[in-house]
Design an enzyme around this catalytic site. Structure first.
Site, PDB file in Angstrom:
ATOM      1  N   CYS A   1       3.273  -9.438   0.580  1.00 53.70           N
ATOM      2  CA  CYS A   1       2.413  -8.460   1.244  1.00 53.70           C
ATOM      3  C   CYS A   1       2.969  -8.140   2.631  1.00 53.70           C
ATOM      4  O   CYS A   1       3.149  -9.041   3.447  1.00 53.70           O
ATOM      5  CB  CYS A   1       0.983  -8.958   1.376  1.00 53.70           C
ATOM      6  SG  CYS A   1      -0.042  -7.720   2.190  1.00 53.70           S
TER       7      CYS A   1
ATOM      8  N   ILE B   1      -4.530  -2.894   4.477  1.00 53.55           N
ATOM      9  CA  ILE B   1      -5.850  -3.521   4.398  1.00 53.55           C
ATOM     10  C   ILE B   1      -5.808  -4.861   5.136  1.00 53.55           C
ATOM     11  O   ILE B   1      -6.741  -5.231   5.834  1.00 53.55           O
ATOM     12  CB  ILE B   1      -6.256  -3.769   2.923  1.00 53.55           C
ATOM     13  CG1 ILE B   1      -6.087  -2.511   2.069  1.00 53.55           C
ATOM     14  CG2 ILE B   1      -7.686  -4.305   2.841  1.00 53.55           C
ATOM     15  CD1 ILE B   1      -6.957  -1.358   2.392  1.00 53.55           C
TER      16      ILE B   1
ATOM     17  N   THR C   1       4.483  -3.330  -2.504  1.00 54.20           N
ATOM     18  CA  THR C   1       4.681  -2.071  -1.773  1.00 54.20           C
ATOM     19  C   THR C   1       5.917  -2.123  -0.880  1.00 54.20           C
ATOM     20  O   THR C   1       6.392  -3.186  -0.498  1.00 54.20           O
ATOM     21  CB  THR C   1       3.470  -1.780  -0.879  1.00 54.20           C
ATOM     22  OG1 THR C   1       3.276  -2.897   0.004  1.00 54.20           O
ATOM     23  CG2 THR C   1       2.218  -1.570  -1.706  1.00 54.20           C
TER      24      THR C   1
ATOM     25  N   GLY D   1       2.398   4.177  -4.977  1.00 57.22           N
ATOM     26  CA  GLY D   1       2.183   5.458  -5.643  1.00 57.22           C
ATOM     27  C   GLY D   1       3.485   6.007  -6.212  1.00 57.22           C
ATOM     28  O   GLY D   1       4.546   5.392  -6.086  1.00 57.22           O
TER      29      GLY D   1
ATOM     30  N   LEU E   1      -5.261  -7.768   3.457  1.00 56.09           N
ATOM     31  CA  LEU E   1      -5.742  -8.799   2.528  1.00 56.09           C
ATOM     32  C   LEU E   1      -7.173  -9.271   2.800  1.00 56.09           C
ATOM     33  O   LEU E   1      -7.504 -10.439   2.616  1.00 56.09           O
ATOM     34  CB  LEU E   1      -4.780 -10.000   2.523  1.00 56.09           C
ATOM     35  CG  LEU E   1      -3.390  -9.693   1.933  1.00 56.09           C
ATOM     36  CD1 LEU E   1      -2.436 -10.849   2.162  1.00 56.09           C
ATOM     37  CD2 LEU E   1      -3.474  -9.382   0.444  1.00 56.09           C
TER      38      LEU E   1
END
Lengths: 321, 255
Positions: free
Chosen positions: A131, A73, A194, A218, A75
């Site tokens: 991130c 994305i 992640t 996930g 951020l």
């Protein structure tokens, strides 16, 4: 719903349940109000905020992978001022602790964001030093213990709120990072962000994501996250919020047994938006089945003898400071 | 209009051409509420399938039967799995999602669609008056134009272009659109590939005809939370899933 069965106090934050909505997967909470009773969520960690609005990355930002997703994305967010004026008042109509995830491109910017958000209605800050999707800042701060220390100290100096530091799994030794931010004054840890990954479109012969690389999340990353919680829980005294592919009560329990006092649901919110409700019910059922009077009893029970997680027993540390 | 999660069963899976299918699903609550231009977010429930939901514009509803139709082309892993479903198979549907088309007094109307972009327009056309509505369809070849049969009951004129010239006018929809726009349409709705929508929107702006577009983006949550599907608008960032997918063409600056 006040339910001592599931209640937990982390870094001075009183949570009705140990289930937190993970940053970036639950928007600002209000988006989920049709499907999730926000008053029954442990806490909401809102989308990462920077000092000024950010447009995020170009091109495709998300793709499914085996048992996971990759996102880049970048951020995107409307900035602190917009959040305080337009979003926080809506969120404050619910009885749920609000944790604001923050990031900056420099130590000074982290400090400025922390200061801007040192207002009533926000219950804690979560520092994003992990991130993988922004070129400057983010991950760079999360892979170097000295830089991580500087960020945590700067944020602590500029806020009266409990500070949670979210660590990156993209490091050789997560324990040294965890210790560094504990020493720098972080009140709790979020584990994990992640894992850096990528996917290539074979037909087009080029990367799928506009940002080329993205963050893998996930169920695919759950074993990595459980391992890191287990390692860190033996070495730090501040509480851990465990996260990484949690989709069921079993998953949540795994993290708690590994030493997490609370857990966050992330990616599952994106594909099954009522997951937090299901997990709350399932954890209650688990306690009833196992005749557990307080779920916190199980925290750290899978750790080696003599290395039981400290957080539960030292949960008043924050109040003493 | 609250969104709901429904456990849905397949009622009908019907091939429309070699790669395009109509899937009819039980989803009574969504059927009751959904408006043209909105979408549903579908999750396959077989183990090992894609984790994320996929968005599909609703093509038709039957409130009495409590069903919704989607029309999709098999193009990737998700749609290949979708095509294997048979009646009584289960899946999870989240909806209705997004902002639908503006339906306020459109006057004489031209719908412009390409490929499965015609699906949401089919739902739209069922709510407009046939006497004042025409459709312009673009396809690669005449084989794709089973859409004519689906639209016939709801429109006065059907205009067709094909890339290979096998039916109608040779070329894209832009081969016909400029001349059609001089014929007094007060509203255009377009849904299809981005370059097509951009070209149609520009032509409409040049002729001062109000144009609604339906954007498509890769998305995850479908509820405005993850910001996977945002794009730049003329005045602000737009979330395709909640600010759209239907927009006035003048709201959009990034196609």
């Amino acid at each position: 719903m006040v339910n001592s069965l599931l209640a937990v106090t982390i870094a001075g934050l009183h949570l009705k349940t140990p289930l937190i909505a993970a940053s970036g997967t639950f928007g600002f909470g209000v988006e989920f109000a049709d499907l999730v009773n926000l008053n029954q969520v442990g806490a909401i960690c809102v989308k990462g905020l920077s000092l000024t609005p950010c447009a995020g990355n170009k091109g495709q930002r998300v793709v499914s992978t085996p048992s996971g997703i990759l996102n880049a994305i970048g951020l995107e967010n409307p900035g602190c001022t917009y959040f305080l004026e337009h979003i926080l008042p809506q969120l404050r109509t619910y009885q749920v602790p609000v944790i604001v995830n923050i990031y900056g491109h420099s130590v000074e910017e982290y400090a400025a964001v922390a200061q801007a958000l040192d207002v009533e209605g926000i219950d804690a800050l979560e520092i994003n030093i992990s991130c993988p999707n922004v070129k400057q800042g983010g991950l760079a701060f999360g892979t170097d213990p000295h830089m991580a220390t500087s960020v945590v100290q700067a944020v602590k100096k500029n806020t009266h709120k409990p500070v949670i530091t979210k660590l990156s799994p993209n490091v050789t030794d997560i324990v040294s990072l965890a210790r560094a931010v504990e020493d720098a004054g972080s009140d709790a840890l979020s584990l994990i962000n992640t894992l850096l990954g990528m996917k290539i479109d074979v037909r087009a012969r080029k990367p799928v994501l506009g940002n080329i690389v993205g963050g893998l999340s996930g169920p695919a990353i759950r074993p990595v996250a459980v391992r890191m919680v287990y390692q860190v829980a033996q070495q730090v005294h501040i509480p851990i919020i465990g996260m990484g592919g949690i989709a069921t009560a079993q998953d949540a329990l795994e993290f708690m047994l590994a030493g997490a006092s609370a857990i966050a649901v992330g990616t599952a919110n994106l594909y099954q938006p009522d997951t937090l409700c299901t997990l709350t019910q399932d954890l209650q059922d688990y306690c009833a089945r196992e005749q557990i009077s307080c779920l916190q009893e199980i925290v750290g029970q899978a750790l080696p003898q003599g290395k039981k997680s400290m957080p539960y027993f030292s949960r008043n540390n924050y109040d003493k400071k | 209009m609250p969104k709901v999660l429904e456990q849905s069963g397949v009622v009908l899976q019907k091939p429309l051409d070699a790669r395009t299918y109509l899937l009819r699903l039980n989803a009574a609550q969504i059927a009751e509420q959904v408006v043209p231009g909105q979408f549903v977010h579908i999750k396959l429930t077989m183990p090992g399938e894609a984790l994320l939901r996929h968005p599909f514009g609703v093509a038709a509803v039957d409130k009495t039967q409590g069903t919704i139709d989607i029309i999709y082309r098999v193009a990737g892993e998700f749609t290949r799995a979708l095509a294997k479903l048979t009646p009584c198979d289960r899946l999870s549907i989240l909806g209705p999602l997004g902002r639908g088309f503006d339906l306020a007094a459109p006057g004489r109307t031209l719908l412009v669609g390409g490929g499965t972009g015609l699906a949401p327009l089919l739902f739209l056309v069922s709510r407009l008056g046939a006497e004042k509505t025409d459709v312009l369809m673009g396809a690669r070849t005449k084989e794709e134009l089973f859409w004519q049969k689906l639209f016939r009951p709801f429109v006065q004129h059907i205009f067709i272009t094909t890339d290979d010239g096998s039916l109608g006018t040779h070329g894209t929809v832009m081969a016909l659109l400029p001349s059609l726009l001089t014929q007094g349409y007060q509203r255009v709705y377009v849904c299809g590939p981005s370059p097509m929508m951009k070209a149609v929107a520009n032509a409409c702006e040049a002729q001062d005809v109000a144009c609604q577009v339906s954007l498509e983006r890769y998305m995850a949550c479908g509820m405005g939370a993850c910001l996977s599907c945002t794009c730049q608008g003329r005045e602000k960032r737009l979330k395709v899933c909640t600010d759209g997918p239907a927009f006035w063409s003048k709201e959009v600056s990034e196609w």
